[in-house]
Motif scaffolding. Sequence first.
Motif, short mmCIF file in Angstrom:
data_model
loop_
_atom_site.label_atom_id
_atom_site.label_comp_id
_atom_site.label_asym_id
_atom_site.label_seq_id
_atom_site.Cartn_x
_atom_site.Cartn_y
_atom_site.Cartn_z
N ILE A 1 78.72 22.48 42.50
CA ILE A 1 79.15 21.33 41.69
C ILE A 1 80.31 21.84 40.85
CG2 ILE A 1 78.49 19.58 40.00
CD1 ILE A 1 75.60 20.05 40.81
N PRO A 2 81.56 21.43 41.15
CA PRO A 2 82.73 22.10 40.54
C PRO A 2 82.86 21.89 39.04
CG PRO A 2 83.41 20.19 41.82
CD PRO A 2 81.95 20.37 42.09
N GLN A 3 82.61 20.71 38.52
CA GLN A 3 82.74 20.43 37.09
C GLN A 3 81.47 19.72 36.62
OE1 GLN A 3 86.54 18.29 36.85
NE2 GLN A 3 87.42 20.08 35.84
N VAL A 4 80.65 20.49 36.01
CA VAL A 4 79.34 19.98 35.62
C VAL A 4 79.48 19.04 34.44
CG1 VAL A 4 77.10 20.63 34.66
CG2 VAL A 4 78.09 21.94 36.52
N ASP A 5 78.79 17.93 34.51
CA ASP A 5 78.70 16.99 33.41
C ASP A 5 77.23 16.81 33.06
OD1 ASP A 5 79.36 15.18 31.48
OD2 ASP A 5 80.56 13.89 32.79
N PHE A 6 76.98 16.05 32.02
CA PHE A 6 75.59 15.90 31.59
C PHE A 6 74.75 15.16 32.64
CE2 PHE A 6 77.93 16.30 27.56
CZ PHE A 6 77.32 17.45 27.10
N ILE A 7 75.37 14.34 33.51
CA ILE A 7 74.59 13.63 34.54
C ILE A 7 74.09 14.60 35.61
CG2 ILE A 7 75.85 11.48 34.18
CD1 ILE A 7 77.46 12.12 36.73
N HIS A 8 74.64 15.79 35.65
CA HIS A 8 74.23 16.74 36.69
C HIS A 8 73.02 17.57 36.30
CE1 HIS A 8 78.69 16.44 37.85
NE2 HIS A 8 77.98 15.79 38.77
N GLU A 9 72.72 17.63 34.99
CA GLU A 9 71.62 18.49 34.60
C GLU A 9 70.29 17.89 35.06
OE1 GLU A 9 71.64 19.00 30.41
OE2 GLU A 9 71.12 16.92 29.95
#
Length: 498
Positions: free
Chosen positions: A136-144
């Motif tokens: 996942i290249p740019q993690v955002d809060f939706i990825h956690e």
Amino acid sequence: MNCSISTQHLGGTFTLQQLSGPFRDTKTVSGASATFTIPQVDFIHEGAYYCQYQTQVSGRDFTSSWSNIVRFSVTVELQKPSLSLETGAEVTWGQSVQMNCSISTQHLGGTFTLQQLSGPFRDTKRVSGASATFTIPQVDFIHEGAYYCQYQTQVSGRDFTSSQSNTVRFSVTVELQKPSLTLETGAEVTWGQSVQMNCSISTQHLGGTFTLQQLSGSFRDTKTVSGGSATFTIPQVDFIHEGAYYCQYQTRVSGRDFTSSQSNTVCFSVTVSLVQPNISVRAPDGGLFWGPQGPEVTRGHSLSILCSTEAQYQGGSFHLLFDGSNTTRTQSALNHSASFYIPELDHSHQGNYSCVYEVTVFNRTFSSTQTEPLTLIVKASLVPIIASGAVCGLFILMVIPAVIYLVKRKTESEDHTTQMISSAPYGSGSANAHGAPNRPGDTSENENIYMNTVDLADSGHDYKAAAEDLEDDYENFKNTSTGIDNDYEEDAIYQNYN
């Protein structure tokens, strides 16, 4: 598969037959049962099977009816994959995260799928091996959250999917760098002045709030800015402000608040900067002159030395330093000045004087720098010299008219004597015999008195010597006057005799 029969005619042959397939196997046994093995089952082996028993009795062949049918299907059993998190369990917002899914199987060339357990994220990778790495290249809060993976493959035209792997979990955070705090002014700040500190941070999450906090005090200030730095100003520094300070940065990302670590600390101290005072002198009863080296005062006169300073602080005191003494005079400041009085000057007061101003602010004592030395010169009194000059001048004024009067009288006396001699029958010799005033020495002495008087009036320098000369001339004058008076008496007797 096992085929058995209950019979007394043993020693026959069992046959296993695939009902809808080509598989067929026979086993001649001495007993009443036979076990058939398919060593590597394939999809062609699945289906229904039955068996029969054939035997020979007295030369005749006999075959039993079909047995019951047994059925099995063939499947591919894939092991549970393993999912691992390549990065840490806490991932910084905006950074990349990697997870690896692997399986132990002989059925390679399949597809791995990474699935977010409670979210929309899903990714697949077809590989020739037994593992796949997901990024996942740019993690955002939706990825956690939690993730699992599965393996799908095709064997003999049939698709098979493994069970779900173990789950891995990571959280997303915003990692703010440590801010940098700098002191815009010096490390020593003058009381009452302003001090500035700048807090800056390198981050992509702008629009946050900077907080400046005193490490061991109550001072705290916050500034919300659109950029990456904020300048804090303390407009009037007091002693409670001195000490160490640090700053922090707070920002909100995707609805979550994040705070940086504390910055480095900066320290400053508060001091009182006193201007250099002024020093001056005045002589209440005169006698003050300004020479090339400074003030010159006549011995015996009084003198006031004045120390003053600008109106920075109320109160305080002045110290008068004198290089001719080990003692220091101190007086309280009144209207930012103090006067040191010397009632009668003598040569022991001659030397260099300087002032120092001292004041106490919030229980702390501060001193100014010394003034430039003021050199005081004490001179001898001019009164005796002036008095001698005045006496001599007065004496001259008294003597000159007396000399003029005496000279005039002498002249008249000589004229009278000459007339008497001319009328006498004896001639010039008898006049001399009677002490007539025809004496050249008398005229010379009168001229000497006159010349000494004129010289005395012209010179005006050596008053003492002139006064002595006048005294000598006065004595001579008295003697001469006595002689003149005697001559006049003789003249009177002579006239009476005639």
